[in-house]
Design a protein around this motif. Structure first.
Motif, mmCIF file in Angstrom:
data_model
loop_
_atom_site.group_PDB
_atom_site.id
_atom_site.type_symbol
_atom_site.label_atom_id
_atom_site.label_comp_id
_atom_site.label_asym_id
_atom_site.label_seq_id
_atom_site.Cartn_x
_atom_site.Cartn_y
_atom_site.Cartn_z
ATOM 1 N N GLY A 109 0.797 -1.220 0.000
ATOM 2 C CA GLY A 109 0.000 0.000 0.000
ATOM 3 C C GLY A 109 0.830 1.271 0.000
ATOM 4 N N VAL A 110 2.100 1.170 -0.399
ATOM 5 C CA VAL A 110 2.982 2.332 -0.467
ATOM 6 C C VAL A 110 3.031 2.796 -1.922
ATOM 7 C CG1 VAL A 110 5.325 3.194 -0.117
ATOM 8 C CG2 VAL A 110 4.351 1.519 1.488
ATOM 9 N N GLU A 111 2.531 4.005 -2.149
ATOM 10 C CA GLU A 111 2.456 4.538 -3.510
ATOM 11 C C GLU A 111 3.824 5.001 -3.996
ATOM 12 O OE1 GLU A 111 0.469 8.278 -5.964
ATOM 13 O OE2 GLU A 111 0.007 8.016 -3.846
ATOM 14 N N ILE A 112 4.207 4.564 -5.173
ATOM 15 C CA ILE A 112 5.401 5.087 -5.834
ATOM 16 C C ILE A 112 5.015 6.434 -6.422
ATOM 17 C CG2 ILE A 112 7.000 4.777 -7.759
ATOM 18 C CD1 ILE A 112 6.800 1.742 -7.231
ATOM 19 N N THR A 113 5.722 7.487 -6.008
ATOM 20 C CA THR A 113 5.365 8.836 -6.439
ATOM 21 C C THR A 113 6.062 9.242 -7.723
ATOM 22 O OG1 THR A 113 7.075 9.769 -5.014
ATOM 23 C CG2 THR A 113 4.849 9.613 -4.095
ATOM 24 N N SER A 114 7.213 8.596 -8.013
ATOM 25 C CA SER A 114 7.956 8.947 -9.219
ATOM 26 C C SER A 114 8.989 7.868 -9.488
ATOM 27 C CB SER A 114 8.660 10.293 -9.028
ATOM 28 O OG SER A 114 9.399 10.648 -10.174
ATOM 29 N N PHE A 129 9.226 7.212 -3.159
ATOM 30 C CA PHE A 129 7.989 7.044 -2.402
ATOM 31 C C PHE A 129 8.136 7.819 -1.106
ATOM 32 C CE2 PHE A 129 10.895 3.634 -1.510
ATOM 33 C CZ PHE A 129 10.808 3.392 -0.146
ATOM 34 N N ASN A 130 7.067 7.932 -0.341
ATOM 35 C CA ASN A 130 7.085 8.715 0.894
ATOM 36 C C ASN A 130 6.907 7.816 2.108
ATOM 37 O OD1 ASN A 130 6.358 10.461 -1.338
ATOM 38 N ND2 ASN A 130 6.078 12.039 0.167
ATOM 39 N N ASP A 131 7.521 8.234 3.230
ATOM 40 C CA ASP A 131 7.216 7.581 4.501
ATOM 41 C C ASP A 131 5.953 8.223 5.062
ATOM 42 O OD1 ASP A 131 7.912 9.947 5.889
ATOM 43 O OD2 ASP A 131 9.645 9.057 6.883
ATOM 44 N N PRO A 132 5.426 7.753 6.193
ATOM 45 C CA PRO A 132 4.176 8.320 6.719
ATOM 46 C C PRO A 132 4.240 9.811 7.051
ATOM 47 C CG PRO A 132 4.550 6.169 7.685
ATOM 48 C CD PRO A 132 5.800 6.526 6.921
ATOM 49 N N ASP A 133 5.440 10.373 7.245
ATOM 50 C CA ASP A 133 5.576 11.796 7.536
ATOM 51 C C ASP A 133 5.838 12.632 6.288
ATOM 52 O OD1 ASP A 133 5.771 12.613 10.643
ATOM 53 O OD2 ASP A 133 6.337 10.525 10.354
ATOM 54 N N GLY A 134 5.825 11.999 5.116
ATOM 55 C CA GLY A 134 6.030 12.725 3.875
ATOM 56 C C GLY A 134 7.480 12.862 3.464
ATOM 57 N N ASN A 135 8.419 12.279 4.228
ATOM 58 C CA ASN A 135 9.813 12.294 3.808
ATOM 59 C C ASN A 135 9.946 11.528 2.493
ATOM 60 O OD1 ASN A 135 11.120 13.688 6.079
ATOM 61 N ND2 ASN A 135 10.364 11.947 7.258
ATOM 62 N N VAL A 136 10.785 12.021 1.616
ATOM 63 C CA VAL A 136 10.952 11.440 0.287
ATOM 64 C C VAL A 136 12.062 10.387 0.347
ATOM 65 C CG1 VAL A 136 11.491 11.906 -2.121
ATOM 66 C CG2 VAL A 136 10.193 13.585 -0.786
ATOM 67 N N GLY A 140 21.123 4.328 -14.454
ATOM 68 C CA GLY A 140 20.513 3.874 -13.207
ATOM 69 C C GLY A 140 19.059 4.285 -13.108
ATOM 70 N N THR A 141 18.363 3.670 -12.169
ATOM 71 C CA THR A 141 16.940 3.955 -11.962
ATOM 72 C C THR A 141 16.691 4.273 -10.503
ATOM 73 O OG1 THR A 141 16.324 2.455 -13.745
ATOM 74 C CG2 THR A 141 14.608 3.017 -12.163
ATOM 75 N N SER A 142 15.863 5.286 -10.264
ATOM 76 C CA SER A 142 15.437 5.651 -8.922
ATOM 77 C C SER A 142 13.928 5.511 -8.817
ATOM 78 C CB SER A 142 15.822 7.092 -8.591
ATOM 79 O OG SER A 142 17.226 7.218 -8.493
ATOM 80 N N VAL A 143 13.487 4.865 -7.747
ATOM 81 C CA VAL A 143 12.068 4.733 -7.429
ATOM 82 C C VAL A 143 11.828 5.553 -6.168
ATOM 83 C CG1 VAL A 143 10.246 3.133 -6.729
ATOM 84 C CG2 VAL A 143 11.933 2.441 -8.460
#
Length: 141
Positions: free
Chosen positions: A102-107, A120-127, A115-118
């Motif tokens: 249930g963790v949304e990939i934001t970008s 997502f955010n933690d519950p406090d909005g940290n990237v 290379g590739t970066s995925v």
């Protein structure tokens, strides 16, 4: 004058509002082992010789006296960012795992070096970022 060499980054930090929610995310969801648990700080094993420090926002501004010396106060507001290093073959398993959790990939970014970066955010909005090589010129596969 010769400049001493920096050997790497030992630890990085994020600031959170709810330590229990943060622990559930970092330990249960991401699988990091907690090494230290205190009122203002949790420290997690983020890989060999590396630590993720999760600080309780608003509770770290004052200096802290320890038997070994004074730890200067620090704090931050807003979102912070850090990246976990992963192997290329772990990109899809992480995408799948985050979706199931249930963790949304934001970008997602494919870098000029390949290379590739995925992101997502933690519950406090940290990237947070899962980074697969090559990303930086000094990124060893």
């Amino acid at each position: 004058m010769d400049r001493p060499r920096i050997a790497g980054i030992l630890e990085t930090a994020v600031y959170v509002d709810d330590m229990a929610v943060a622990h559930a995310f970092y330990a249960d969801c991401l699988g990091l082992k907690r090494m230290v648990a205190g009122e203002r700080l949790y420290a997690y094993d983020a890989g060999p010789g590396q630590a993720l420090l999760v600080f309780h926002r608003g509770h770290t501004g004052d200096d802290v006296e320890t038997p070994g010396g004074t730890v200067p106060g620090h704090d931050t507001t807003g979102r912070s960012h850090f990246a976990f290093r992963i192997d290329v073959e772990q990109l899809q398993p992480w995408r799948d795992y985050l979706a199931r959790s249930g963790v949304e990939i934001t970008s997602e970014v494919v870098w000029p070096a390949g290379g590739t970066s995925v992101y997502f955010n933690d519950p406090d909005g940290n990237v947070l970022e899962l980074a697969a090589p090559p990303l930086w010129p000094n990124f060893l596969a």
